[in-house]
Write a protein that holds these residues in place. Sequence first.
Motif, PDB file in Angstrom:
ATOM      1  N   GLU A  57      -4.696   2.640  18.319  1.00 36.48           N
ATOM      2  CA  GLU A  57      -5.836   3.437  17.847  1.00 36.48           C
ATOM      3  C   GLU A  57      -5.381   4.444  16.800  1.00 36.48           C
ATOM      4  O   GLU A  57      -6.042   4.632  15.779  1.00 36.48           O
ATOM      5  CB  GLU A  57      -6.503   4.148  19.023  1.00 36.48           C
ATOM      6  CG  GLU A  57      -7.371   3.258  19.875  1.00 36.48           C
ATOM      7  CD  GLU A  57      -7.954   4.002  21.072  1.00 36.48           C
ATOM      8  OE1 GLU A  57      -9.171   3.951  21.270  1.00 36.48           O
ATOM      9  OE2 GLU A  57      -7.188   4.642  21.809  1.00 36.48           O
ATOM     10  N   GLU A  58      -4.253   5.077  17.077  1.00 37.52           N
ATOM     11  CA  GLU A  58      -3.749   6.062  16.108  1.00 37.52           C
ATOM     12  C   GLU A  58      -3.462   5.412  14.763  1.00 37.52           C
ATOM     13  O   GLU A  58      -3.801   5.950  13.713  1.00 37.52           O
ATOM     14  CB  GLU A  58      -2.481   6.741  16.652  1.00 37.52           C
ATOM     15  CG  GLU A  58      -2.770   7.814  17.676  1.00 37.52           C
ATOM     16  CD  GLU A  58      -1.551   8.694  17.930  1.00 37.52           C
ATOM     17  OE1 GLU A  58      -0.660   8.754  17.064  1.00 37.52           O
ATOM     18  OE2 GLU A  58      -1.494   9.320  19.008  1.00 37.52           O
ATOM     19  N   ASN A  59      -2.828   4.260  14.827  1.00 35.59           N
ATOM     20  CA  ASN A  59      -2.516   3.569  13.577  1.00 35.59           C
ATOM     21  C   ASN A  59      -3.789   3.209  12.827  1.00 35.59           C
ATOM     22  O   ASN A  59      -3.862   3.351  11.604  1.00 35.59           O
ATOM     23  CB  ASN A  59      -1.702   2.307  13.855  1.00 35.59           C
ATOM     24  CG  ASN A  59      -0.297   2.614  14.316  1.00 35.59           C
ATOM     25  OD1 ASN A  59       0.188   3.736  14.122  1.00 35.59           O
ATOM     26  ND2 ASN A  59       0.350   1.663  14.952  1.00 35.59           N
ATOM     27  N   LEU A  60      -4.762   2.773  13.582  1.00 37.18           N
ATOM     28  CA  LEU A  60      -6.020   2.400  12.937  1.00 37.18           C
ATOM     29  C   LEU A  60      -6.680   3.621  12.294  1.00 37.18           C
ATOM     30  O   LEU A  60      -7.209   3.542  11.186  1.00 37.18           O
ATOM     31  CB  LEU A  60      -6.960   1.760  13.963  1.00 37.18           C
ATOM     32  CG  LEU A  60      -8.310   1.287  13.430  1.00 37.18           C
ATOM     33  CD1 LEU A  60      -8.118   0.281  12.297  1.00 37.18           C
ATOM     34  CD2 LEU A  60      -9.138   0.652  14.549  1.00 37.18           C
ATOM     35  N   ILE A  61      -6.606   4.737  12.980  1.00 43.59           N
ATOM     36  CA  ILE A  61      -7.183   5.961  12.426  1.00 43.59           C
ATOM     37  C   ILE A  61      -6.492   6.321  11.111  1.00 43.59           C
ATOM     38  O   ILE A  61      -7.138   6.672  10.128  1.00 43.59           O
ATOM     39  CB  ILE A  61      -7.077   7.122  13.439  1.00 43.59           C
ATOM     40  CG1 ILE A  61      -8.024   6.872  14.619  1.00 43.59           C
ATOM     41  CG2 ILE A  61      -7.387   8.454  12.776  1.00 43.59           C
ATOM     42  CD1 ILE A  61      -7.776   7.781  15.801  1.00 43.59           C
ATOM     43  N   ILE A  62      -5.182   6.201  11.117  1.00 39.10           N
ATOM     44  CA  ILE A  62      -4.439   6.520   9.896  1.00 39.10           C
ATOM     45  C   ILE A  62      -4.849   5.589   8.768  1.00 39.10           C
ATOM     46  O   ILE A  62      -5.092   6.004   7.642  1.00 39.10           O
ATOM     47  CB  ILE A  62      -2.923   6.451  10.158  1.00 39.10           C
ATOM     48  CG1 ILE A  62      -2.510   7.560  11.126  1.00 39.10           C
ATOM     49  CG2 ILE A  62      -2.145   6.571   8.865  1.00 39.10           C
ATOM     50  CD1 ILE A  62      -1.160   7.341  11.763  1.00 39.10           C
ATOM     51  N   GLU A  63      -4.924   4.340   9.113  1.00 37.35           N
ATOM     52  CA  GLU A  63      -5.297   3.361   8.088  1.00 37.35           C
ATOM     53  C   GLU A  63      -6.700   3.627   7.558  1.00 37.35           C
ATOM     54  O   GLU A  63      -6.955   3.602   6.357  1.00 37.35           O
ATOM     55  CB  GLU A  63      -5.202   1.952   8.681  1.00 37.35           C
ATOM     56  CG  GLU A  63      -3.764   1.538   8.928  1.00 37.35           C
ATOM     57  CD  GLU A  63      -3.644   0.384   9.930  1.00 37.35           C
ATOM     58  OE1 GLU A  63      -4.688  -0.091  10.422  1.00 37.35           O
ATOM     59  OE2 GLU A  63      -2.517  -0.031  10.215  1.00 37.35           O
ATOM     60  N   LEU A  64      -7.593   3.876   8.485  1.00 35.89           N
ATOM     61  CA  LEU A  64      -8.974   4.131   8.069  1.00 35.89           C
ATOM     62  C   LEU A  64      -9.083   5.416   7.265  1.00 35.89           C
ATOM     63  O   LEU A  64      -9.830   5.498   6.296  1.00 35.89           O
ATOM     64  CB  LEU A  64      -9.877   4.205   9.306  1.00 35.89           C
ATOM     65  CG  LEU A  64     -10.114   2.878  10.017  1.00 35.89           C
ATOM     66  CD1 LEU A  64     -10.715   3.109  11.397  1.00 35.89           C
ATOM     67  CD2 LEU A  64     -11.028   1.981   9.194  1.00 35.89           C
ATOM     68  N   HIS A  65      -8.312   6.410   7.685  1.00 36.30           N
ATOM     69  CA  HIS A  65      -8.349   7.676   6.963  1.00 36.30           C
ATOM     70  C   HIS A  65      -7.868   7.504   5.533  1.00 36.30           C
ATOM     71  O   HIS A  65      -8.371   8.159   4.618  1.00 36.30           O
ATOM     72  CB  HIS A  65      -7.512   8.719   7.686  1.00 36.30           C
ATOM     73  CG  HIS A  65      -7.622  10.096   7.096  1.00 36.30           C
ATOM     74  ND1 HIS A  65      -6.805  10.524   6.061  1.00 36.30           N
ATOM     75  CD2 HIS A  65      -8.473  11.119   7.340  1.00 36.30           C
ATOM     76  CE1 HIS A  65      -7.142  11.769   5.734  1.00 36.30           C
ATOM     77  NE2 HIS A  65      -8.152  12.154   6.487  1.00 36.30           N
ATOM     78  N   SER A  66      -6.913   6.632   5.353  1.00 36.30           N
ATOM     79  CA  SER A  66      -6.399   6.427   3.993  1.00 36.30           C
ATOM     80  C   SER A  66      -7.475   5.835   3.094  1.00 36.30           C
ATOM     81  O   SER A  66      -7.441   5.994   1.887  1.00 36.30           O
ATOM     82  CB  SER A  66      -5.175   5.522   4.014  1.00 36.30           C
ATOM     83  OG  SER A  66      -5.555   4.200   4.301  1.00 36.30           O
ATOM     84  N   VAL A  67      -8.411   5.154   3.703  1.00 34.94           N
ATOM     85  CA  VAL A  67      -9.483   4.539   2.929  1.00 34.94           C
ATOM     86  C   VAL A  67     -10.708   5.434   2.876  1.00 34.94           C
ATOM     87  O   VAL A  67     -11.311   5.634   1.815  1.00 34.94           O
ATOM     88  CB  VAL A  67      -9.880   3.181   3.559  1.00 34.94           C
ATOM     89  CG1 VAL A  67     -11.002   2.557   2.764  1.00 34.94           C
ATOM     90  CG2 VAL A  67      -8.691   2.251   3.596  1.00 34.94           C
ATOM     91  N   LEU A  68     -11.042   5.999   4.014  1.00 30.77           N
ATOM     92  CA  LEU A  68     -12.316   6.714   4.127  1.00 30.77           C
ATOM     93  C   LEU A  68     -12.175   8.225   3.977  1.00 30.77           C
ATOM     94  O   LEU A  68     -13.174   8.912   3.801  1.00 30.77           O
ATOM     95  CB  LEU A  68     -12.956   6.405   5.492  1.00 30.77           C
ATOM     96  CG  LEU A  68     -13.320   4.936   5.724  1.00 30.77           C
ATOM     97  CD1 LEU A  68     -13.625   4.692   7.195  1.00 30.77           C
ATOM     98  CD2 LEU A  68     -14.505   4.528   4.871  1.00 30.77           C
ATOM     99  N   GLY A  69     -10.950   8.709   4.066  1.00 33.46           N
ATOM    100  CA  GLY A  69     -10.783  10.149   4.037  1.00 33.46           C
ATOM    101  C   GLY A  69     -11.351  10.787   5.289  1.00 33.46           C
ATOM    102  O   GLY A  69     -11.360  10.180   6.346  1.00 33.46           O
ATOM    103  N   ASN A  70     -11.850  11.999   5.153  1.00 33.10           N
ATOM    104  CA  ASN A  70     -12.319  12.737   6.332  1.00 33.10           C
ATOM    105  C   ASN A  70     -13.722  12.325   6.762  1.00 33.10           C
ATOM    106  O   ASN A  70     -14.489  13.173   7.204  1.00 33.10           O
ATOM    107  CB  ASN A  70     -12.317  14.237   6.042  1.00 33.10           C
ATOM    108  CG  ASN A  70     -10.918  14.778   5.864  1.00 33.10           C
ATOM    109  OD1 ASN A  70      -9.933  14.055   5.999  1.00 33.10           O
ATOM    110  ND2 ASN A  70     -10.820  16.044   5.546  1.00 33.10           N
ATOM    111  N   ARG A  71     -14.026  11.098   6.618  1.00 35.88           N
ATOM    112  CA  ARG A  71     -15.343  10.639   7.088  1.00 35.88           C
ATOM    113  C   ARG A  71     -15.223  10.212   8.544  1.00 35.88           C
ATOM    114  O   ARG A  71     -15.158   9.029   8.866  1.00 35.88           O
ATOM    115  CB  ARG A  71     -15.832   9.495   6.208  1.00 35.88           C
ATOM    116  CG  ARG A  71     -16.147   9.981   4.826  1.00 35.88           C
ATOM    117  CD  ARG A  71     -16.599   8.829   3.956  1.00 35.88           C
ATOM    118  NE  ARG A  71     -16.872   9.340   2.633  1.00 35.88           N
ATOM    119  CZ  ARG A  71     -16.445   8.778   1.530  1.00 35.88           C
ATOM    120  NH1 ARG A  71     -15.778   7.668   1.589  1.00 35.88           N
ATOM    121  NH2 ARG A  71     -16.729   9.308   0.363  1.00 35.88           N
TER     122      ARG A  71
END
Length: 384
Positions: A74-88
């Motif tokens: 989950e953490e990895n996914l959050i990081i990955e998503l954050h890199s794309v979506l930013g603070n959304r």
Amino acid sequence: MGRHSCCYKQKLRKGLWSPEEDEKLIRHITKFGHGCWSSVPKLAGLQRCGKSCRLRWINYLRPDLKRGTFSQQEENLIIELHSVLGNRWSQIAAQLPGRTDNEIKNLWNSSIKKKLKQRGIDPNTHKPISEVESEERGASASNKNNDKSSEGADEPTHDKSVETHKPKLPVVENNCTELTTIPPSTDEFFLDRFVSSHESSPSCKPCDFPGYFSFLSVNPNTSLYLNANSMSSEMIPAVYPSMSSAILTATTHTKPSIILPHNINPSIGSFDVNGHNMELQSNNSFFENNAFSWGPESIKSEIRAMEGDPEDMIKWSEYVQTPFLFGTTVQNQTAQQGMYCETKPETQFTTEGLSTNWHQQPSQPSDIYNKHFQRLSATYGQFS
DNA sequence: AATAGCAACAACCGCATCTCA
DNA sequence: ATGAGATGCGGTTGTTGCTAT
């Protein structure tokens, strides 16, 4: 705004919720649904404002919340998503069933940020800190140079749009040379810049094509080709080896994008979206991965379904706030539900609507109610 | 045992957007 | 078309519990 008008009219409670308040809210919502949040506190007999009730329900009382510590996946996914979506955070949370935006935001601020920094990665840009610093130095130097000549110069410090990655929304570049490949030693959490030519290209206006896709691959070894009749073929080298899931998401310009994992199938083929031929090619084997069962056939069938019935045709614009994930970290049904759910679960919750609309475990109201009290007793047992 | 410092997380606040009369 | 209220979102603050001293 901020505080609801109702909060001024009467003296309302603030701060932590008591077990009794939780019980009242749960009882009310399981019985009647939330309906209009502003009326919930009155109907539920709570001295809270509707906004507070909503937040409490969404972040803590909802029966489909997972709670507990985040897994590494989950953490990895959050990081990955954050890199794309930013603070959304809400969009990120949409990819993590049972997790709330608040929870993810807290995790990010309290834990992940630090971990990234420890690894020498800037949590805002997902680039090596050294690279960021050198860029900042360069930027400040050029700012100094342009100081007098620049009109309406922005603040010299962080551009907020950079921090929130807004310019980095999944976009496509005709010219591959602008994209950077992160060396293997530092690539763990990086999704490098997505550069858009569509934004600036007069021949490809985002709004002209409601079914517009940006296909992105996520591995330096992967090249994806997008071919729609209305656009030129494009090659998108990618730089995100650790991406473990595929995301169909949308940009602020109502352009849904697919972010594809590195191990994507070499021959995905082409399919139609609203009569536009979409050709997707790659050179590895994501869709052959057993863990990924929502493969291209599913995509095609989804699209066929969309084409088949005009009533069911989902406008891409409806996806803007609703990115989808199909991958290994969430149940496949989540993605498929995402394709057809126009409204968020929160707004779907009524006792009548439970059986089909809850994310993961369709359950009867009584089940949910029992679950609530199980959680309540677990949560508050120490006090009683 | 007392307490300072820190981390985690719940909740609040303010703004933006949506909806509807 | 417009304005008020409702909702959603992200940033920030406050509280609590844990750990080190």
